[in-house]
Design a protein around this motif. Sequence first.
Motif, PDB file in Angstrom:
ATOM      1  N   ALA A  77      28.604  17.888  39.287  1.00 35.65           N
ATOM      2  CA  ALA A  77      29.313  16.644  39.592  1.00 35.65           C
ATOM      3  C   ALA A  77      28.344  15.555  40.051  1.00 35.65           C
ATOM      4  N   MET A  78      27.352  15.931  40.840  1.00 35.41           N
ATOM      5  CA  MET A  78      26.357  14.958  41.284  1.00 35.41           C
ATOM      6  C   MET A  78      25.589  14.395  40.085  1.00 35.41           C
ATOM      7  N   ALA A  79      25.238  15.284  39.147  1.00 40.78           N
ATOM      8  CA  ALA A  79      24.504  14.826  37.968  1.00 40.78           C
ATOM      9  C   ALA A  79      25.380  13.955  37.089  1.00 40.78           C
ATOM     10  N   ALA A  80      26.616  14.395  36.865  1.00 35.68           N
ATOM     11  CA  ALA A  80      27.508  13.665  35.964  1.00 35.68           C
ATOM     12  C   ALA A  80      28.009  12.362  36.579  1.00 35.68           C
ATOM     13  N   LYS A  81      28.101  12.302  37.875  1.00 37.40           N
ATOM     14  CA  LYS A  81      28.609  11.096  38.546  1.00 37.40           C
ATOM     15  C   LYS A  81      27.498  10.110  38.868  1.00 37.40           C
ATOM     16  N   MET A  82      26.375  10.605  39.371  1.00 37.63           N
ATOM     17  CA  MET A  82      25.396   9.712  39.970  1.00 37.63           C
ATOM     18  C   MET A  82      24.225   9.366  39.063  1.00 37.63           C
ATOM     19  N   ARG A  83      24.183   9.900  37.852  1.00 35.73           N
ATOM     20  CA  ARG A  83      23.128   9.489  36.935  1.00 35.73           C
ATOM     21  C   ARG A  83      23.217   7.975  36.730  1.00 35.73           C
ATOM     22  N   ASN A  84      22.087   7.316  36.903  1.00 33.32           N
ATOM     23  CA  ASN A  84      22.026   5.859  36.746  1.00 33.32           C
ATOM     24  C   ASN A  84      23.005   5.137  37.684  1.00 33.32           C
ATOM     25  N   ILE A  85      23.180   5.702  38.890  1.00 31.72           N
ATOM     26  CA  ILE A  85      24.025   5.093  39.930  1.00 31.72           C
ATOM     27  C   ILE A  85      25.484   5.006  39.456  1.00 31.72           C
ATOM     28  N   GLY A  86      25.862   5.928  38.597  1.00 42.56           N
ATOM     29  CA  GLY A  86      27.227   5.949  38.066  1.00 42.56           C
ATOM     30  C   GLY A  86      27.448   5.005  36.911  1.00 42.56           C
TER      31      GLY A  86
ATOM     32  N   ALA B  27      31.101  11.047  35.139  1.00 43.21           N
ATOM     33  CA  ALA B  27      32.366  11.692  35.519  1.00 43.21           C
ATOM     34  C   ALA B  27      33.258  10.636  36.158  1.00 43.21           C
ATOM     35  N   ASN B  28      34.269  10.207  35.446  1.00 39.17           N
ATOM     36  CA  ASN B  28      35.121   9.124  35.933  1.00 39.17           C
ATOM     37  C   ASN B  28      36.314   9.651  36.708  1.00 39.17           C
ATOM     38  N   ARG B  29      36.823  10.811  36.299  1.00 33.57           N
ATOM     39  CA  ARG B  29      37.984  11.434  36.954  1.00 33.57           C
ATOM     40  C   ARG B  29      37.630  12.875  37.268  1.00 33.57           C
ATOM     41  N   ILE B  30      37.503  13.204  38.542  1.00 40.08           N
ATOM     42  CA  ILE B  30      37.167  14.562  38.949  1.00 40.08           C
ATOM     43  C   ILE B  30      38.467  15.283  39.323  1.00 40.08           C
ATOM     44  N   LEU B  31      38.858  16.241  38.484  1.00 37.36           N
ATOM     45  CA  LEU B  31      40.108  16.981  38.656  1.00 37.36           C
ATOM     46  C   LEU B  31      39.767  18.398  39.120  1.00 37.36           C
ATOM     47  N   VAL B  32      40.250  18.767  40.308  1.00 35.50           N
ATOM     48  CA  VAL B  32      39.880  20.037  40.925  1.00 35.50           C
ATOM     49  C   VAL B  32      41.140  20.869  41.172  1.00 35.50           C
TER      50      VAL B  32
ATOM     51  N   MET C  26      32.030  15.379  22.949  1.00 33.55           N
ATOM     52  CA  MET C  26      31.055  16.252  23.598  1.00 33.55           C
ATOM     53  C   MET C  26      31.710  16.890  24.816  1.00 33.55           C
ATOM     54  N   VAL C  27      31.338  18.119  25.112  1.00 38.18           N
ATOM     55  CA  VAL C  27      31.832  18.803  26.295  1.00 38.18           C
ATOM     56  C   VAL C  27      30.673  19.525  26.965  1.00 38.18           C
ATOM     57  N   GLY C  28      30.563  19.350  28.279  1.00 39.12           N
ATOM     58  CA  GLY C  28      29.588  20.093  29.046  1.00 39.12           C
ATOM     59  C   GLY C  28      30.283  21.267  29.719  1.00 39.12           C
ATOM     60  N   LEU C  29      29.983  22.473  29.305  1.00 39.36           N
ATOM     61  CA  LEU C  29      30.557  23.672  29.913  1.00 39.36           C
ATOM     62  C   LEU C  29      29.572  24.197  30.951  1.00 39.36           C
ATOM     63  N   ASN C  30      29.929  24.036  32.218  1.00 35.57           N
ATOM     64  CA  ASN C  30      29.088  24.432  33.346  1.00 35.57           C
ATOM     65  C   ASN C  30      27.744  23.699  33.337  1.00 35.57           C
ATOM     66  N   GLN C  31      27.737  22.471  32.840  1.00 38.82           N
ATOM     67  CA  GLN C  31      26.563  21.613  32.954  1.00 38.82           C
ATOM     68  C   GLN C  31      27.017  20.167  33.042  1.00 38.82           C
ATOM     69  N   GLY C  32      26.296  19.405  33.861  1.00 38.26           N
ATOM     70  CA  GLY C  32      26.716  18.035  34.136  1.00 38.26           C
ATOM     71  C   GLY C  32      25.992  16.977  33.344  1.00 38.26           C
ATOM     72  N   VAL C  33      25.051  17.377  32.490  1.00 40.68           N
ATOM     73  CA  VAL C  33      24.342  16.443  31.610  1.00 40.68           C
ATOM     74  C   VAL C  33      24.355  17.010  30.205  1.00 40.68           C
ATOM     75  N   VAL C  34      24.855  16.251  29.248  1.00 39.41           N
ATOM     76  CA  VAL C  34      24.948  16.753  27.875  1.00 39.41           C
ATOM     77  C   VAL C  34      23.952  16.086  26.935  1.00 39.41           C
ATOM     78  N   SER C  35      23.387  14.966  27.312  1.00 42.60           N
ATOM     79  CA  SER C  35      22.518  14.204  26.414  1.00 42.60           C
ATOM     80  C   SER C  35      21.239  14.969  26.097  1.00 42.60           C
ATOM     81  N   ASN C  36      20.904  15.026  24.805  1.00 41.48           N
ATOM     82  CA  ASN C  36      19.678  15.675  24.368  1.00 41.48           C
ATOM     83  C   ASN C  36      19.330  15.116  22.990  1.00 41.48           C
ATOM     84  N   PRO C  37      18.083  14.710  22.749  1.00 38.70           N
ATOM     85  CA  PRO C  37      17.732  14.149  21.437  1.00 38.70           C
ATOM     86  C   PRO C  37      18.034  15.072  20.268  1.00 38.70           C
ATOM     87  N   ALA C  38      18.053  16.379  20.522  1.00 42.46           N
ATOM     88  CA  ALA C  38      18.283  17.343  19.447  1.00 42.46           C
ATOM     89  C   ALA C  38      19.762  17.634  19.224  1.00 42.46           C
TER      90      ALA C  38
END
Length: 495
Positions: A290-299, A305-310, A450-462
């Motif tokens: 959540a920290m990675a998905a929310k706070m990358r580039n100051i959000g 992560a725009n809506r965190i559903l727990v 795209m979906v990140g399953l148990n990871q908060g960053v999905v971007s990858n050049p490959a």
Amino acid sequence: MPDQAVTQNDKLSPNEDAAIRTVPTGLFIDGRWQDADRTMPVVDPSTERELCSVADASPADGMRALDAAAAAQDSWAQTSPRERSTILADAYRLMIENVDRLALIMTLEMGKPLAEARGEVSYAAEFFRWFAEEAVRIDGGYMQAPAGGSRFLVTRQPVGPTLLITPWNFPMAMGTRKIGPAIAAGCASVIKPASQTPLSILALADLLSEAGLPPGVVNVVTTSQSDDVMAPLILDPRSRKLSFTGSTGVGKHLLELCARTVMRTSMELGGNAPFLVFDDADLDAAVDGAMAAKMRNIGQACTAANRILVQRGVAEEFTKRLTERMSELPMGRGVEDGVVVGPLINRAAVDKVGELIADAVARGATVALGGTPVDRPGYFYPASVLTDVADDAQMCHTEIFGPVAAISTFETEDEAIRRANDTPFGLVSYVYTENLRRGLRVCEALEAGMVGLNQGVVSNPAAPFGGIKESGLGREGGFTGIDEFLETKYIGVAL
């Protein structure tokens, strides 16, 4: 040597001033740095001070850039794949050699912490390396007609002169993600960076020239009159491709223009990413994600992560841990050591975050952390956490683009999927669960490119980057990224 940036900011350190002064300030057209009749300021969002001024292109300047791209197109398309690959590989090497300087330039013009800026430069360079490898792997096909008597020859050719429009939030990576495949495919281009962050692309163009890119293959026009400059280029029949990253509203406008000439398009537009945490999730991993998905580039990311559903059973503990982590984030100028929360891009961004929080609170949300602007120079907003955010809150329907974690709870898997998909956007979603079958089931049910399953960053050049619904058309990166710049031609051969 082109004119270099002249700093107007007497508060810059000698190192910062030196980095800014390395950036050419003109228009890059036909391999030469050229002046425009007007200039526009580049502002440091952490101080609100002018860093320098750069050329402010007119519609006539934009047309000259397209003239150069069109003139270079045929010869560039005929270059060997290995030659195009070598230039991209050299550009990759130059970016890595200049990572610290490029990162400092980026931090000064858009505010992200220097550590993140270094990461973006490395990430951006990887697109050049990836497409250097893809340039020599453009393939085709040959087969016998099912009824016999002829053969099918399938080739792939450059789509032609290409227009590239990049955003301010990832000013260098979004540039290389477009320029890389265009060069690899054999397409000349005109690139227009965001007016807030032109320096990263100008510095990049300088490196491409040093890497041996022929004149006219990449042309850069910086302008404050985006629509006036780009609309005529889009409507010009010589332009055969538009690649745009930005808001959905602007993307729709550009699609309407492209429809007039049936121009090939790829669009990476807005997002409204749900971040689902199920009660069987590893909470330490979920908070990290959540920290990675929310706070990358100051959000300020379309993938934020725009809506965190727990799920209700772990909501209290998850919120406690996330709030603690958010409260520990140092705020300040991105050039300062240890800073995680830099400034937002401008005053309007700060005001928008404040309005979204006020609206959510009016609809029943509770501010667990932050929630009020800070009194200091620059466009800062502190890391904030809101709980019990109602589904009808404005922040659940528009990108927050700031350091605000909006948390709400759900009861069942079906409810989580329904609420996650209740949006016209479909760029990325995140899922945290230790149950593999649930994870795959939910990932397949989510309406996202795209979906990140148990990871908060999905971007990858490959990997192929892109969304569905109102989040865009086409894909960037991965094996399919170069396809956006190639046309398929079928040749029937009679025997």
